[in-house]
Structures are given as C-alpha cells and as structure tokens.
Write a protein that holds these residues in place. Structure first.
Motif, PDB file in Angstrom:
ATOM      1  N   GLU A  63     -42.625 -49.859 -62.707  1.00  0.00           N
ATOM      2  CA  GLU A  63     -41.824 -50.834 -61.983  1.00  0.00           C
ATOM      3  C   GLU A  63     -42.696 -51.661 -61.063  1.00  0.00           C
ATOM      4  OE1 GLU A  63     -38.008 -50.835 -59.074  1.00  0.00           O
ATOM      5  OE2 GLU A  63     -38.204 -49.284 -60.581  1.00  0.00           O
ATOM      6  N   ALA A  64     -42.610 -52.980 -61.193  1.00  0.00           N
ATOM      7  CA  ALA A  64     -43.360 -53.892 -60.347  1.00  0.00           C
ATOM      8  C   ALA A  64     -42.494 -54.282 -59.156  1.00  0.00           C
ATOM      9  CB  ALA A  64     -43.739 -55.133 -61.160  1.00  0.00           C
ATOM     10  N   PRO A  65     -43.130 -54.723 -58.069  1.00  0.00           N
ATOM     11  CA  PRO A  65     -42.343 -55.178 -56.922  1.00  0.00           C
ATOM     12  C   PRO A  65     -41.388 -56.290 -57.344  1.00  0.00           C
ATOM     13  CG  PRO A  65     -44.680 -55.061 -56.373  1.00  0.00           C
ATOM     14  CD  PRO A  65     -44.558 -54.821 -57.850  1.00  0.00           C
ATOM     15  N   GLY A  66     -40.168 -56.237 -56.868  1.00  0.00           N
ATOM     16  CA  GLY A  66     -39.181 -57.259 -57.203  1.00  0.00           C
ATOM     17  C   GLY A  66     -38.410 -56.983 -58.479  1.00  0.00           C
ATOM     18  N   GLU A  67     -38.741 -55.913 -59.173  1.00  0.00           N
ATOM     19  CA  GLU A  67     -38.047 -55.597 -60.407  1.00  0.00           C
ATOM     20  C   GLU A  67     -36.642 -55.102 -60.078  1.00  0.00           C
ATOM     21  OE1 GLU A  67     -39.341 -52.435 -63.325  1.00  0.00           O
ATOM     22  OE2 GLU A  67     -40.464 -54.193 -63.973  1.00  0.00           O
ATOM     23  N   THR A  68     -35.684 -55.462 -60.880  1.00  0.00           N
ATOM     24  CA  THR A  68     -34.299 -55.123 -60.601  1.00  0.00           C
ATOM     25  C   THR A  68     -33.956 -53.701 -61.027  1.00  0.00           C
ATOM     26  OG1 THR A  68     -33.507 -55.828 -62.776  1.00  0.00           O
ATOM     27  CG2 THR A  68     -33.647 -57.516 -61.050  1.00  0.00           C
ATOM     28  N   GLY A  69     -32.820 -53.238 -60.552  1.00  0.00           N
ATOM     29  CA  GLY A  69     -32.323 -51.935 -60.961  1.00  0.00           C
ATOM     30  C   GLY A  69     -32.038 -51.884 -62.450  1.00  0.00           C
ATOM     31  N   VAL A  70     -31.661 -53.012 -63.028  1.00  0.00           N
ATOM     32  CA  VAL A  70     -31.386 -53.064 -64.469  1.00  0.00           C
ATOM     33  C   VAL A  70     -32.662 -52.765 -65.241  1.00  0.00           C
ATOM     34  CG1 VAL A  70     -30.713 -54.576 -66.372  1.00  0.00           C
ATOM     35  CG2 VAL A  70     -29.457 -54.660 -64.221  1.00  0.00           C
ATOM     36  N   ALA A  71     -33.763 -53.388 -64.853  1.00  0.00           N
ATOM     37  CA  ALA A  71     -35.035 -53.157 -65.535  1.00  0.00           C
ATOM     38  C   ALA A  71     -35.472 -51.701 -65.373  1.00  0.00           C
ATOM     39  CB  ALA A  71     -36.107 -54.098 -64.997  1.00  0.00           C
ATOM     40  N   ARG A  72     -35.261 -51.152 -64.182  1.00  0.00           N
ATOM     41  CA  ARG A  72     -35.614 -49.754 -63.941  1.00  0.00           C
ATOM     42  C   ARG A  72     -34.789 -48.837 -64.834  1.00  0.00           C
ATOM     43  NH1 ARG A  72     -34.200 -49.403 -58.980  1.00  0.00           N
ATOM     44  NH2 ARG A  72     -32.307 -48.226 -59.289  1.00  0.00           N
ATOM     45  N   ARG A  73     -33.512 -49.106 -64.923  1.00  0.00           N
ATOM     46  CA  ARG A  73     -32.649 -48.266 -65.773  1.00  0.00           C
ATOM     47  C   ARG A  73     -32.992 -48.417 -67.252  1.00  0.00           C
ATOM     48  NH1 ARG A  73     -29.064 -48.839 -61.568  1.00  0.00           N
ATOM     49  NH2 ARG A  73     -28.522 -46.824 -60.684  1.00  0.00           N
ATOM     50  N   ALA A  74     -33.358 -49.628 -67.659  1.00  0.00           N
ATOM     51  CA  ALA A  74     -33.770 -49.840 -69.051  1.00  0.00           C
ATOM     52  C   ALA A  74     -35.018 -49.011 -69.348  1.00  0.00           C
ATOM     53  CB  ALA A  74     -34.029 -51.321 -69.314  1.00  0.00           C
ATOM     54  N   ALA A  75     -35.956 -48.988 -68.419  1.00  0.00           N
ATOM     55  CA  ALA A  75     -37.170 -48.195 -68.596  1.00  0.00           C
ATOM     56  C   ALA A  75     -36.832 -46.703 -68.637  1.00  0.00           C
ATOM     57  CB  ALA A  75     -38.163 -48.487 -67.472  1.00  0.00           C
ATOM     58  N   GLU A  76     -35.888 -46.275 -67.805  1.00  0.00           N
ATOM     59  CA  GLU A  76     -35.469 -44.871 -67.802  1.00  0.00           C
ATOM     60  C   GLU A  76     -34.812 -44.501 -69.131  1.00  0.00           C
ATOM     61  OE1 GLU A  76     -32.932 -44.658 -64.381  1.00  0.00           O
ATOM     62  OE2 GLU A  76     -34.610 -44.649 -62.979  1.00  0.00           O
ATOM     63  N   PHE A  77     -33.988 -45.403 -69.661  1.00  0.00           N
ATOM     64  CA  PHE A  77     -33.328 -45.127 -70.941  1.00  0.00           C
ATOM     65  C   PHE A  77     -34.361 -45.070 -72.061  1.00  0.00           C
ATOM     66  CE2 PHE A  77     -31.128 -46.280 -74.854  1.00  0.00           C
ATOM     67  CZ  PHE A  77     -30.145 -45.313 -74.867  1.00  0.00           C
ATOM     68  N   ALA A  78     -35.335 -45.988 -72.047  1.00  0.00           N
ATOM     69  CA  ALA A  78     -36.381 -45.982 -73.069  1.00  0.00           C
ATOM     70  C   ALA A  78     -37.161 -44.673 -73.028  1.00  0.00           C
ATOM     71  CB  ALA A  78     -37.319 -47.178 -72.880  1.00  0.00           C
ATOM     72  N   ALA A  79     -37.449 -44.189 -71.820  1.00  0.00           N
ATOM     73  CA  ALA A  79     -38.172 -42.921 -71.676  1.00  0.00           C
ATOM     74  C   ALA A  79     -37.331 -41.752 -72.188  1.00  0.00           C
ATOM     75  CB  ALA A  79     -38.562 -42.699 -70.221  1.00  0.00           C
ATOM     76  N   ALA A  80     -36.048 -41.742 -71.858  1.00  0.00           N
ATOM     77  CA  ALA A  80     -35.157 -40.667 -72.320  1.00  0.00           C
ATOM     78  C   ALA A  80     -35.016 -40.701 -73.837  1.00  0.00           C
ATOM     79  CB  ALA A  80     -33.787 -40.796 -71.652  1.00  0.00           C
ATOM     80  N   PHE A  81     -34.903 -41.905 -74.402  1.00  0.00           N
ATOM     81  CA  PHE A  81     -34.791 -42.047 -75.851  1.00  0.00           C
ATOM     82  C   PHE A  81     -36.064 -41.541 -76.525  1.00  0.00           C
ATOM     83  CE2 PHE A  81     -34.894 -44.684 -79.778  1.00  0.00           C
ATOM     84  CZ  PHE A  81     -33.740 -44.206 -80.361  1.00  0.00           C
ATOM     85  N   GLY A  82     -37.209 -41.873 -75.955  1.00  0.00           N
ATOM     86  CA  GLY A  82     -38.482 -41.415 -76.499  1.00  0.00           C
ATOM     87  C   GLY A  82     -38.596 -39.902 -76.484  1.00  0.00           C
ATOM     88  N   ARG A  83     -38.150 -39.295 -75.376  1.00  0.00           N
ATOM     89  CA  ARG A  83     -38.171 -37.819 -75.293  1.00  0.00           C
ATOM     90  C   ARG A  83     -37.259 -37.204 -76.356  1.00  0.00           C
ATOM     91  NH1 ARG A  83     -38.123 -38.987 -69.821  1.00  0.00           N
ATOM     92  NH2 ARG A  83     -35.888 -38.655 -69.672  1.00  0.00           N
ATOM     93  N   LEU A  84     -36.106 -37.813 -76.555  1.00  0.00           N
ATOM     94  CA  LEU A  84     -35.166 -37.306 -77.555  1.00  0.00           C
ATOM     95  C   LEU A  84     -35.776 -37.375 -78.959  1.00  0.00           C
ATOM     96  CD1 LEU A  84     -32.225 -36.304 -78.014  1.00  0.00           C
ATOM     97  CD2 LEU A  84     -31.602 -38.699 -78.334  1.00  0.00           C
TER      98      LEU A  84
END
Length: 124
Positions: free
Chosen positions: A15-36
């Motif tokens: 996450e870069a400074p100024g990044e939105t919560g949406v981008a953070r959640r998208a990154a979290e979902f991508a990480a969870a999907f990758g783990r799955l």
C-alpha cells in the motif's frame, strides 16, 4: 491553480501513501485468493509447473497468482481455480467469512462529505 494530488495506483499488495481502502481490500482479496489456490494445489499434490501445464498457463502466472499479485488477470485466475475444482461461489464464501471475522468497517465516505481527491465522478 489548484490541482488534485496525484494518487498512486494499487501495487501488488504494498500500500502506497494515499491509497484507498478499496485498493487495500482488493490487495487483501488477491492475497487470500492466492493462498486458497496454493492450499488446494498442495492438497492435490501438484507442483506449480504441473498446475501451469494442466491449466494452460505459465509457471510465472501461477507463482504470481499464489503470491497474491493483484494484477493477475481475473479470467485466467478463475480458470486456474476451476481446474483445481474450486467454484467461484466457494471462493467468495471463503472471502466473506474471512472478512466477517475482521472488526473493520467498510471505508465508505458519507454522501454529504466533500470527496478528498477532487470533484465527484458520480453519475447525476
């Protein structure tokens, strides 16, 4: 002349400074999907190169997908999940359960508040 601040595009989970919560959640979902994907691949006893071969993708794509790289193509990602026998309903249900276990609330601005990054792009 007032110019809106530049926003950094989402990067693969950092996450870069100024990044939105949406981008953070998208990154979290991508990480969870990758783990799955990784968990199911290992459960089936497949190596990354074997999954790449049976799914018609490259090993680099599988490595990036399992690492949670948020720029992986959605269609190809879902195809790999399907090859492993994972159904999108299961993937979404798993993500929903994980999200319900967090205490965070969605980052949704109030409609009365001024938008922080310039004029609204909402349809009238």
């Amino acid at each position: 002349m007032n110019t809106p601040p530049k926003r950094n595009p989402p990067s693969g989970g950092n996450e870069a400074p100024g990044e939105t919560g949406v981008a953070r959640r998208a990154a979290e979902f991508a990480a969870a999907f990758g783990r799955l994907i990784q968990e199911e691949r290992k459960r089936q006893g497949l190596r990354q190169d074997e999954l790449a071969m049976v799914s018609g993708t490259g090993k680099r794509f599988i490595v990036d997908l399992e690492a949670g790289k948020s720029t992986c193509q959605l269609g190809r990602s879902l195809h790999v999940a399907n090859v492993l026998g994972l159904r999108i309903e299961e993937v979404l249900k798993d993500a929903q359960v994980r999200r319900a276990n967090t205490s965070e609330t969605p980052d949704i601005p109030d409609s009365d508040e001024e938008e922080p990054h310039g004029p609204s792009s909402r349809l009238l």
